[in-house]
Design a protein around this motif. Sequence first.
Motif: not given
Length: 695
Positions: A45-49, A82-86, A119-126
Amino acid sequence: MQEEHASRGKPNKLAKETSPYLLQHAYNPVDWYSWGEEALERAKKEDKPIFLSVGYSACHWCHVMAHESFEDDEIAKIMNEHFINIKVDREERPDLDDIYQRVCQLATGTGGWPLSVFLTPDQKPFYVGTYFPKEGGHYNMPGFKTILLQLATAYKSKKQEIEAASGEFMDALAQTARDVALGAAGKASLERSILDEAAVGLLQMGDPIYGGFGQAPKFPNASNLMFLLRYYDISGMSCFKDFVAFTADKMAAGGIHDQLGGGFARYATDQKWLVPHFEKMLYDNALLAQLYSELYQITKAEKYLQITRKTLDFVIREMTHPEGGFYSAQDADSEGEEGKFYVWSKKEIASILGDQAATDIFCEHYGVTEGGNFEGKNILNVRVPVSSVGLRYGKTPEQTAQIIADASAKLFAAREKRVRPARDEKILTSWNGLMISGFAKGYGITGDQKYLQAAKDAVKFIETKIVTGDGRLLHTFKDGKSKLNAYLDDYAFYTGGLLDLFAIDSRQEYLDKAVKYTDFMLAHFWDEKEENLFFTSDDHEKLIVRTKSFYDLAIPSGNSVAASNLLRLYHYTQNNSYLDCAVKIMKASAKPAAENPFGFGQMLNTIYLYVKKPVEVTVITRNDHSSKMAEWLNQQFVPDGINAIVSTNELASLQKYAYFKGRVGDGETAFVCRNFTCSLPIKSQQELERQLTPS
């Protein structure tokens, strides 16, 4: 753990979790989420890594990074902005850990914990790494603050580069998922030559000076050692057994072994097994209890019996839930210092013992000096044998051993008054399965009912608290809550525990459960295309890749243990589909196992069982379970044995299984079947021994 941090301010979302590791971070100023829809949807929703941090409660460097960065207001502000932290507990979510550890291996050539993944919002690592200090510079490590700021900027202004990096990772991950299935390696025939090549290769990797494999850090690698014992069985070559005994002796004498309280630490930081990373994991002690039990069966050396007892007693005393399940781990740290609970000064020992002669004897035996061997203190490790110490002080070996035992008891009592390391009280189905096997093996060699009871109580705990109403296993239990659909390791290890318990106490319920969980596993984890097992079930949460694991490292892989279970269950049930699946898994792994035996110890144990051809040994006892033949059998090293020890009043209920059809016993009776032919009823221990002794 929550109370420790309550003074730091408001709790974050992790305060609602049950994982001790997540609760350790519940009062961080970081706006942590646990893995789930809420966090993942917010990222989109927020387009955050996403910053994904994976660790476990007993991890020393996880604590260091938490203290340096996650408890730091400046760092937390950057993360929150800047991030969504999990936060993820690797022991609760081994599926996520497996995926992103593979990413770390691809990117850096190594892995470990803490695991730090962007990760990108769709869980892909960068971007990925492990421990990062707050500020860079030392050891050429980039600072976490710098990484956060650079990646936050890149995500906003260099989206194409981020997408390209994540695309490369995803391509590489897809390739590793194919490679690890092992089908591409070519399916080998299951022949003795696989075992020959693997055993020679593994022995060449051994450390001839200190035992074990490699230099430092050094891990027990119990599965590999147990394979070498099986190769000794099939080859008769003593060098393989001798190396295992040499390694086991070095570990038992080292600081990795808790000389006072029993149990083993996860690994040694040095080549000599002296300085452990002081955390104690349930799975290590489960596997090492099995290893030392087998060494006792082979050698009948009292020292291996005592080490097994000490290990199992430690688990009962310190790692067991009041209702029977086994806790996951003990921390390395206490009062903020690694190893503080376990180390000693010579002055402290002298004060507690209050006897100069006893102090001198104890300190010489355990290498205690004024200067110490670990940061000015002493890690107890056997430096001088009892017999040599006795000679110096004019004591018999028996007198010396008693003095050391009495001194050890006093020091243990004093240590019990110290501040204890934190304990991770998660109860994991998979690790409990390994520990059930450890207690079953321990009961076999000791005949001590408390070990049999511990195994039974753990089964009861799992069946009443970690199984759903429709009979499905869950992965974890804590604070009255069970959750997360079970993984392959849960089904495989727990079934293995049930079969090991059934082998020494053959009650229908254990075999029924083993069959039920195996059937579920094949229905929901089996890959028809590659003919092996996924790590997650077919109705598991959809992640970026559905992985498989074949490598037997600190813990055996689910595929390896499942293949062994299937092979054993075939002999009990004569269900050919079990044998077919076991053979398919073994064939896919055989060539890599021969070429790289270090990572396939448990798979090699299973291939050994198939190549050797199992011998079926049944002992029918009186209704009071007393049996000299059963006691003798349990103390023998018969790694190719498919055993059953069943009382006459339980035999009727097992007749539905092919293994028991037609079996009758008049008093104490045994049967031995090999190469698909069976002996006449055996009425004496001597005859049973003759039947099982190689000609």
